[in-house]
Design an enzyme around this catalytic site. Structure first.
Site, short mmCIF file in Angstrom:
data_model
loop_
_atom_site.label_atom_id
_atom_site.label_comp_id
_atom_site.label_asym_id
_atom_site.label_seq_id
_atom_site.Cartn_x
_atom_site.Cartn_y
_atom_site.Cartn_z
N LYS A 1 4.24 4.14 19.15
CA LYS A 1 4.55 6.07 18.04
C LYS A 1 5.43 6.88 19.61
CE LYS A 1 1.36 4.96 14.57
NZ LYS A 1 -0.32 5.37 14.28
N LYS B 1 7.26 -10.64 -4.89
CA LYS B 1 5.23 -10.88 -5.93
C LYS B 1 6.17 -9.88 -6.91
CE LYS B 1 1.66 -10.62 -3.14
NZ LYS B 1 2.01 -9.04 -1.39
N THR C 1 0.59 -1.03 -0.29
CA THR C 1 0.73 0.16 0.29
C THR C 1 0.28 1.14 -0.26
OG1 THR C 1 -1.40 -0.99 1.08
CG2 THR C 1 -1.78 1.63 0.90
N1 HSE Z 1 -3.17 0.85 12.16
C1 HSE Z 1 -2.57 2.01 12.12
C2 HSE Z 1 -3.43 3.38 12.86
C3 HSE Z 1 -1.84 2.90 10.89
O1 HSE Z 1 -4.91 3.34 12.88
O2 HSE Z 1 -3.35 4.70 13.44
C4 HSE Z 1 -0.78 4.06 10.96
O3 HSE Z 1 0.27 3.95 11.61
#
Ligand code: HSE
Length: 412
Positions: free
Chosen positions: A200, A44, A11
């Site tokens: 994060k 891929k 993505t």
């Molecule tokens: N899974 C994460 C979110 C994607 O929902 O914010 C971005 O790091």
């Protein structure tokens, strides 16, 4: 002209190709040089895709090409990303990444290698997707001593909590809808248990406080226990429930935590709804600043990755200094911080249970709920987490209380 490569054509990787193609001219002007995408690495096949001609399955082709100066790692996960990135840096190639697992675990080491070699390791997209927050912390807010960062750092959980609040639905129903719409992963654990937000806030804290904050040291609680009944109480109290990731410095001590918290409407993060993220930073000179935007998604994340590629191209033989040493920071235990708890307990006798609650917690604020369950809901006074959890354990053992249904922190 500078040759670049992308590791991973999922993505984000395909988003990076799209951004580089769509905004080619302006990106080249801003970089001051033509950026030439020479390779895309993926296992891929992509038959008929425009990148087919530059696709390789062999990382060594990229690693051993001296013309490749900048690599974008957008594969995700710690391995093989870590091995690939480290090898690239050791070959004097700058690396940009969107990979928060990699940055949270190995960021300090990879930054040090980049610094030693006068190249760059950049990771704007690893926190907050398209929201600029790493660069502001590294460059725009350097005049400040940062003493707090609090953010809604996970779009999936914010979407779930917003929808539960708006539509009165329970967690499982909204999670399923989010999965069906592709907002939540089939295995949603990393998001709903708070692990994603934890990584994060570890990255942001390391940058803000200059030492390595280990994500494994951060107290982390997800949103799986939040119910539609909690949401109804929160609404009645004029609160929103948000999954907040926070780190604060008080008297040279830093604590960090990820937890659902009830916040008032006046709180700057209260209006951040749906998949949006926001990060609220407090500095001793600037005061309060807030960053808001899309924290995930193909193009917002790719925007941040490409901006880092441009920065890397602009600083090919100059290290952009980051304030994140390999020295580990000892976080203070959350036991020492002060909180207020919202608590719901199930009981058979309203009167007896209130006596018990008052004996244990002292004065509390009782809340009249609309729900038909035989339970009592109340808000404690502010106390340390240690004392409050001891009192919760005490109450669990009382005869008049059959069950503690819910405990949620409330911002003080
Ligand atoms: N899974 C994460 C979110 C994607 O929902 O914010 C971005 O790091």
């Amino acid at each position: 002209m500078v040759d670049v490569a992308i590791l991973g054509y999922g993505t984000v990787g395909s988003g990076v190709v799209e951004v580089l193609t769509t905004n080619k001219e302006s990106i080249n002007k801003k970089a001051g040089k033509k950026i030439n995408l020479k390779y895309v690495l993926d296992l891929k096949d992509f038959k008929g895709d425009p990148i087919e001609e530059i696709l390789t399955k062999d990382y060594d082709v990229i690693l051993n090409d001296p013309d490749v100066k900048v690599i974008a790692e957008v594969m995700g996960g710690v391995e093989p990303a870590y091995t690939f990135v480290k090898k690239a840096l050791l070959k004097n190639k700058s690396v940009v990444t969107s990979n928060k697992e990699l940055v949270a675990r190995h960021g300090a080491e990879l930054l040090q290698i980049a610094k030693d070699r006068n190249i760059n390791f950049l990771f704007e997209a690893s926190v907050g997707g398209g929201i600029p927050i790493i660069r502001p912390l590294n460059q725009s807010l350097t005049a400040d001593e940062i003493y707090e960062i609090t953010g809604i750092l996970n779009g999936t959980t914010n979407f779930i909590l917003s929808k539960m609040a708006d539509e009165g639905l329970d967690f499982e129903t909204v999670l399923k809808e989010a999965q069906d719409k592709g907002y939540a992963e089939r295995n949603p654990e990393a998001d709903v248990e708070g692990y994603d937000a934890c990584r994060k806030i570890a990255i942001l804290s390391s940058l803000a406080f200059g030492m390595h904050v280990d994500f494994e040291d951060i107290y982390t609680e997800g949103i799986t226990k939040i119910t539609d009944i909690d949401m109804a109480y929160a609404k009645e109290l004029g609160y929103d429930i948000k999954l907040l990731a926070t780190s604060k410095k008080q008297d040279d001590k830093v604590y960090a935590m990820v937890s659902p918290i009830m916040i008032g409407k006046e709180h700057p993060l209260s209006n951040v709804n749906g998949v949006f993220n926001a990060i609220f930073v407090k500095g001793n000179v600037i005061g309060d600043v807030m960053f808001y935007g899309k924290g995930a998604g193909k193009l917002p994340t790719a925007s941040a990755v490409v901006a880092d590629m441009v920065d890397a191209v602009k600083h090919l033989e100059t290290n952009i200094v980051s304030f994140w040493s390999t020295k580990k920071m000892k976080l203070t235990s959350v036991e020492n911080i002060s909180s207020r708890y919202f608590i719901r307990v199930a009981s058979h006798s309203d009167r007896k249970v209130k006596d018990t609650i008052n004996n244990i917690f002292g004065d509390v604020e009782y809340i009249k709920g609309n729900n038909k369950m035989q339970e009592v809901a109340f808000i404690t006074q502010a106390d340390t987490e240690k004392t409050l959890s001891e009192k919760v354990n005490q109450i669990k053992n009382m005869e008049s209380i059959s069950q503690v249904n819910s405990i949620i922190r409330i911002e003080k």
